[in-house]
Scaffold this motif. Structure first.
Motif, mmCIF file in Angstrom:
data_model
loop_
_atom_site.group_PDB
_atom_site.id
_atom_site.type_symbol
_atom_site.label_atom_id
_atom_site.label_comp_id
_atom_site.label_asym_id
_atom_site.label_seq_id
_atom_site.Cartn_x
_atom_site.Cartn_y
_atom_site.Cartn_z
ATOM 1 N N TYR A 73 0.832 -1.209 0.000
ATOM 2 C CA TYR A 73 0.000 0.000 0.000
ATOM 3 C C TYR A 73 0.867 1.260 0.000
ATOM 4 O O TYR A 73 0.588 2.215 -0.736
ATOM 5 C CB TYR A 73 -0.904 -0.023 1.229
ATOM 6 C CG TYR A 73 -1.859 1.136 1.347
ATOM 7 C CD1 TYR A 73 -3.192 1.002 0.975
ATOM 8 C CD2 TYR A 73 -1.456 2.364 1.873
ATOM 9 C CE1 TYR A 73 -4.084 2.065 1.096
ATOM 10 C CE2 TYR A 73 -2.331 3.433 1.996
ATOM 11 C CZ TYR A 73 -3.649 3.269 1.611
ATOM 12 O OH TYR A 73 -4.525 4.329 1.739
ATOM 13 N N ALA A 97 -2.851 6.608 6.320
ATOM 14 C CA ALA A 97 -3.809 6.260 5.268
ATOM 15 C C ALA A 97 -4.043 4.755 5.221
ATOM 16 O O ALA A 97 -5.187 4.307 5.032
ATOM 17 C CB ALA A 97 -3.301 6.762 3.916
ATOM 18 N N ASP A 101 -7.677 3.007 5.745
ATOM 19 C CA ASP A 101 -8.275 2.219 4.661
ATOM 20 C C ASP A 101 -8.320 0.726 4.958
ATOM 21 O O ASP A 101 -8.884 -0.045 4.168
ATOM 22 C CB ASP A 101 -7.500 2.441 3.362
ATOM 23 C CG ASP A 101 -7.714 3.834 2.789
ATOM 24 O OD1 ASP A 101 -8.666 4.510 3.223
ATOM 25 O OD2 ASP A 101 -6.921 4.251 1.921
ATOM 26 N N ASN A 102 -7.710 0.309 6.073
ATOM 27 C CA ASN A 102 -7.631 -1.125 6.380
ATOM 28 C C ASN A 102 -7.934 -1.388 7.856
ATOM 29 O O ASN A 102 -7.215 -2.142 8.526
ATOM 30 C CB ASN A 102 -6.238 -1.661 6.024
ATOM 31 C CG ASN A 102 -5.950 -1.590 4.538
ATOM 32 O OD1 ASN A 102 -6.286 -2.484 3.781
ATOM 33 N ND2 ASN A 102 -5.316 -0.500 4.125
#
Length: 201
Positions: A73, A97, A101-102
């Protein structure tokens, strides 16, 4: 890699990702081989025990998978960034980020750590801190950063990044969280002359 090795790696990843989902959604105690088997769409839990001797080995694979996901990522954002200050800011933003996002991966890892799995994560944690320490040391060598202990600063930064996970889970803006850390560690690492010049501008 042979076809058999590729198939084995794919199956192990499938199982690890199913374990991540079950850990994140149901918690540690409910993450049984039966539940993972159901989530992965496997016909028998023997397909899990063929690849993993027990929960500890499987959860070690989960930790490895999360690290691999994070590196994949963040790599595009970090590639080509050479200035120490820019690299520090980019690394902070990319880390935050990824967490934002995870969140299921983060929750899965938290479940493992809260249930005695610290040893499964320790190697990855140390490697991450050492990479940050290397960034700081390189920045000091170029004159971009002031003198400080790179390992101490790396430990504080790693802990600060990890601590935003609950905020992000609660709905805080990832960009704002990242920017606060960028400004905090930007001011904390720059040499005094650079900071005074910036303040005069």
């Amino acid at each position: 890699m042979t076809a058999h090795q590729a198939a084995t790696a794919a199956r192990k990843e499938q199982i690890a990702r199913a374990a991540i989902t079950v850990l994140a959604e149901r918690g540690y105690q409910a993450t049984t081989f039966e539940a993972i088997c159901q989530e992965a769409g496997l016909s028998s839990k023997r397909l899990i025990t063929y690849h993993f001797s027990g929960k500890e080995e499987l959860f070690a694979a989960v930790a490895d998978q999360i690290v691999a996901d994070a590196e994949a990522y963040m790599r595009p954002a970090l590639e080509g960034v050479t200035d120490a200050g820019d690299l520090l800011a980019t690394a902070i933003r990319a880390n935050v980020a990824f967490i934002a996002d995870n969140l299921p991966q983060v929750r899965a890892l938290q479940q493992i750590l809260l249930n005695g799995g610290q040893g499964l994560w320790e190697r990855h944690h140390i490697e991450s801190q050492n990479r940050l320490a290397g960034l700081f040391a390189k920045g000091q060598g170029s004159g971009a950063f002031r003198p400080f202990d790179p390992q101490v600063m790396a430990a504080v930064l790693r802990a600060s990044i990890d601590s935003v996970a609950p905020l992000l889970s609660a709905g805080h803006d990832p960009g704002r969280c990242a920017q606060e850390l960028v400004e905090l560690f930007g001011r904390g690492t720059r040499d005094e002359q650079s900071t005074r010049q910036e303040e005069r501008q």
